[in-house]
Design a protein around this motif. Sequence first.
Motif, PDB file in Angstrom:
ATOM      1  N   MET A  46       2.633 -16.754  -7.584  1.00  0.00           N
ATOM      2  CA  MET A  46       3.902 -16.177  -7.119  1.00  0.00           C
ATOM      3  C   MET A  46       4.606 -15.468  -8.268  1.00  0.00           C
ATOM      4  SD  MET A  46       5.519 -19.083  -4.660  1.00  0.00           S
ATOM      5  CE  MET A  46       4.487 -20.000  -3.546  1.00  0.00           C
ATOM      6  N   ARG A  47       4.659 -16.104  -9.397  1.00  0.00           N
ATOM      7  CA  ARG A  47       5.318 -15.503 -10.565  1.00  0.00           C
ATOM      8  C   ARG A  47       4.610 -14.237 -11.015  1.00  0.00           C
ATOM      9  NH1 ARG A  47       6.675 -21.055 -13.767  1.00  0.00           N
ATOM     10  NH2 ARG A  47       8.625 -21.478 -12.681  1.00  0.00           N
ATOM     11  N   ARG A  48       3.266 -14.262 -11.008  1.00  0.00           N
ATOM     12  CA  ARG A  48       2.488 -13.093 -11.423  1.00  0.00           C
ATOM     13  C   ARG A  48       2.742 -11.916 -10.485  1.00  0.00           C
ATOM     14  NH1 ARG A  48      -1.839 -15.577 -12.271  1.00  0.00           N
ATOM     15  NH2 ARG A  48      -2.748 -15.457 -10.201  1.00  0.00           N
ATOM     16  N   ILE A  49       2.782 -12.187  -9.195  1.00  0.00           N
ATOM     17  CA  ILE A  49       3.031 -11.136  -8.207  1.00  0.00           C
ATOM     18  C   ILE A  49       4.405 -10.501  -8.433  1.00  0.00           C
ATOM     19  CG2 ILE A  49       3.455 -10.696  -5.748  1.00  0.00           C
ATOM     20  CD1 ILE A  49       1.196 -12.860  -5.249  1.00  0.00           C
ATOM     21  N   LEU A  50       5.418 -11.322  -8.611  1.00  0.00           N
ATOM     22  CA  LEU A  50       6.768 -10.794  -8.836  1.00  0.00           C
ATOM     23  C   LEU A  50       6.844 -10.019 -10.145  1.00  0.00           C
ATOM     24  CD1 LEU A  50       9.087 -13.648  -7.522  1.00  0.00           C
ATOM     25  CD2 LEU A  50       8.353 -11.549  -6.346  1.00  0.00           C
ATOM     26  N   ALA A  51       6.151 -10.499 -11.166  1.00  0.00           N
ATOM     27  CA  ALA A  51       6.145  -9.780 -12.441  1.00  0.00           C
ATOM     28  C   ALA A  51       5.481  -8.418 -12.291  1.00  0.00           C
ATOM     29  CB  ALA A  51       5.424 -10.612 -13.510  1.00  0.00           C
ATOM     30  N   GLN A  52       4.455  -8.322 -11.476  1.00  0.00           N
ATOM     31  CA  GLN A  52       3.761  -7.050 -11.262  1.00  0.00           C
ATOM     32  C   GLN A  52       4.647  -6.067 -10.512  1.00  0.00           C
ATOM     33  OE1 GLN A  52       0.273  -8.561  -9.296  1.00  0.00           O
ATOM     34  NE2 GLN A  52      -0.939  -8.515 -11.165  1.00  0.00           N
ATOM     35  N   LEU A  53       5.543  -6.563  -9.710  1.00  0.00           N
ATOM     36  CA  LEU A  53       6.470  -5.684  -8.986  1.00  0.00           C
ATOM     37  C   LEU A  53       7.432  -4.983  -9.931  1.00  0.00           C
ATOM     38  CD1 LEU A  53       7.548  -7.660  -5.804  1.00  0.00           C
ATOM     39  CD2 LEU A  53       6.255  -5.532  -5.881  1.00  0.00           C
ATOM     40  N   LYS A  54       7.714  -5.588 -11.056  1.00  0.00           N
ATOM     41  CA  LYS A  54       8.691  -5.031 -12.004  1.00  0.00           C
ATOM     42  C   LYS A  54       8.097  -3.904 -12.842  1.00  0.00           C
ATOM     43  CE  LYS A  54      11.254  -9.324 -12.446  1.00  0.00           C
ATOM     44  NZ  LYS A  54      11.656 -10.412 -13.331  1.00  0.00           N
ATOM     45  N   LYS A  55       6.763  -3.802 -12.844  1.00  0.00           N
ATOM     46  CA  LYS A  55       6.109  -2.787 -13.687  1.00  0.00           C
ATOM     47  C   LYS A  55       6.285  -1.405 -13.144  1.00  0.00           C
ATOM     48  CE  LYS A  55       2.661  -5.940 -15.491  1.00  0.00           C
ATOM     49  NZ  LYS A  55       1.268  -6.267 -15.565  1.00  0.00           N
ATOM     50  N   ARG A  57       0.837  -1.211   0.000  1.00  0.00           N
ATOM     51  CA  ARG A  57       0.000   0.000   0.000  1.00  0.00           C
ATOM     52  C   ARG A  57       0.863   1.250   0.000  1.00  0.00           C
ATOM     53  NH1 ARG A  57      -3.418  -1.967   4.843  1.00  0.00           N
ATOM     54  NH2 ARG A  57      -4.686  -3.548   3.839  1.00  0.00           N
ATOM     55  N   ARG A  58       1.885   1.254   0.861  1.00  0.00           N
ATOM     56  CA  ARG A  58       2.758   2.429   0.998  1.00  0.00           C
ATOM     57  C   ARG A  58       3.458   2.739  -0.325  1.00  0.00           C
ATOM     58  NH1 ARG A  58       4.850   1.217   5.669  1.00  0.00           N
ATOM     59  NH2 ARG A  58       6.467  -0.113   4.842  1.00  0.00           N
ATOM     60  N   HIS A  59       3.856   1.692  -1.048  1.00  0.00           N
ATOM     61  CA  HIS A  59       4.527   1.887  -2.332  1.00  0.00           C
ATOM     62  C   HIS A  59       3.521   2.112  -3.461  1.00  0.00           C
ATOM     63  CE1 HIS A  59       7.938   0.071  -0.151  1.00  0.00           C
ATOM     64  NE2 HIS A  59       8.686   0.731  -1.027  1.00  0.00           N
ATOM     65  N   ASN A  60       2.226   2.016  -3.114  1.00  0.00           N
ATOM     66  CA  ASN A  60       1.157   2.242  -4.086  1.00  0.00           C
ATOM     67  C   ASN A  60       1.335   1.360  -5.325  1.00  0.00           C
ATOM     68  OD1 ASN A  60      -1.265   3.432  -4.771  1.00  0.00           O
ATOM     69  ND2 ASN A  60      -0.279   5.089  -5.909  1.00  0.00           N
ATOM     70  N   LEU A  61       1.620   0.091  -5.082  1.00  0.00           N
ATOM     71  CA  LEU A  61       1.848  -0.838  -6.183  1.00  0.00           C
ATOM     72  C   LEU A  61       0.540  -1.447  -6.661  1.00  0.00           C
ATOM     73  CD1 LEU A  61       5.020  -2.521  -4.725  1.00  0.00           C
ATOM     74  CD2 LEU A  61       4.915  -1.021  -6.709  1.00  0.00           C
ATOM     75  N   PRO A  62       0.411  -1.671  -7.969  1.00  0.00           N
ATOM     76  CA  PRO A  62      -0.825  -2.211  -8.542  1.00  0.00           C
ATOM     77  C   PRO A  62      -0.904  -3.735  -8.398  1.00  0.00           C
ATOM     78  CG  PRO A  62       0.734  -1.858 -10.280  1.00  0.00           C
ATOM     79  CD  PRO A  62       1.391  -1.373  -9.002  1.00  0.00           C
ATOM     80  N   ILE A  63      -0.819  -4.199  -7.176  1.00  0.00           N
ATOM     81  CA  ILE A  63      -0.845  -5.633  -6.911  1.00  0.00           C
ATOM     82  C   ILE A  63      -2.019  -5.918  -5.992  1.00  0.00           C
ATOM     83  CG2 ILE A  63       0.418  -7.563  -5.896  1.00  0.00           C
ATOM     84  CD1 ILE A  63       2.999  -6.097  -6.623  1.00  0.00           C
TER      85      ILE A  63
END
Length: 88
Positions: free
Chosen positions: A79-88, A40-46
């Motif tokens: 797990m893979r999808r979550i990590l991939a979303q972090l790279k966006k 939430r703090r990083h406002n990530l779209p996950i």
Amino acid sequence: VARARDLALENIYPRFKATLCRRLGLSSRAKTDDIVTSLRRHNLPIDEIEVRQTLSDAELTLAGEQIEDAQLVKLVGRMRRILAQLKK
């Protein structure tokens, strides 16, 4: 076969959690609530629910809960999808 599933998850999950935590600036020992708060703090779209469920499912399985092959494949996919979303 069950042992092979356990071994697979024992190898995959710690790396997933360590990578997730590192990218969020957290200790790899961070609790689920801390991880979600950091998302939430990083406002990530996950999807927080997906992260919570993935962490919970993996930890329950490692604690001995039975998992079918198809469920394990879906869990690793999340797990893979979550990590991939972090790279966006």
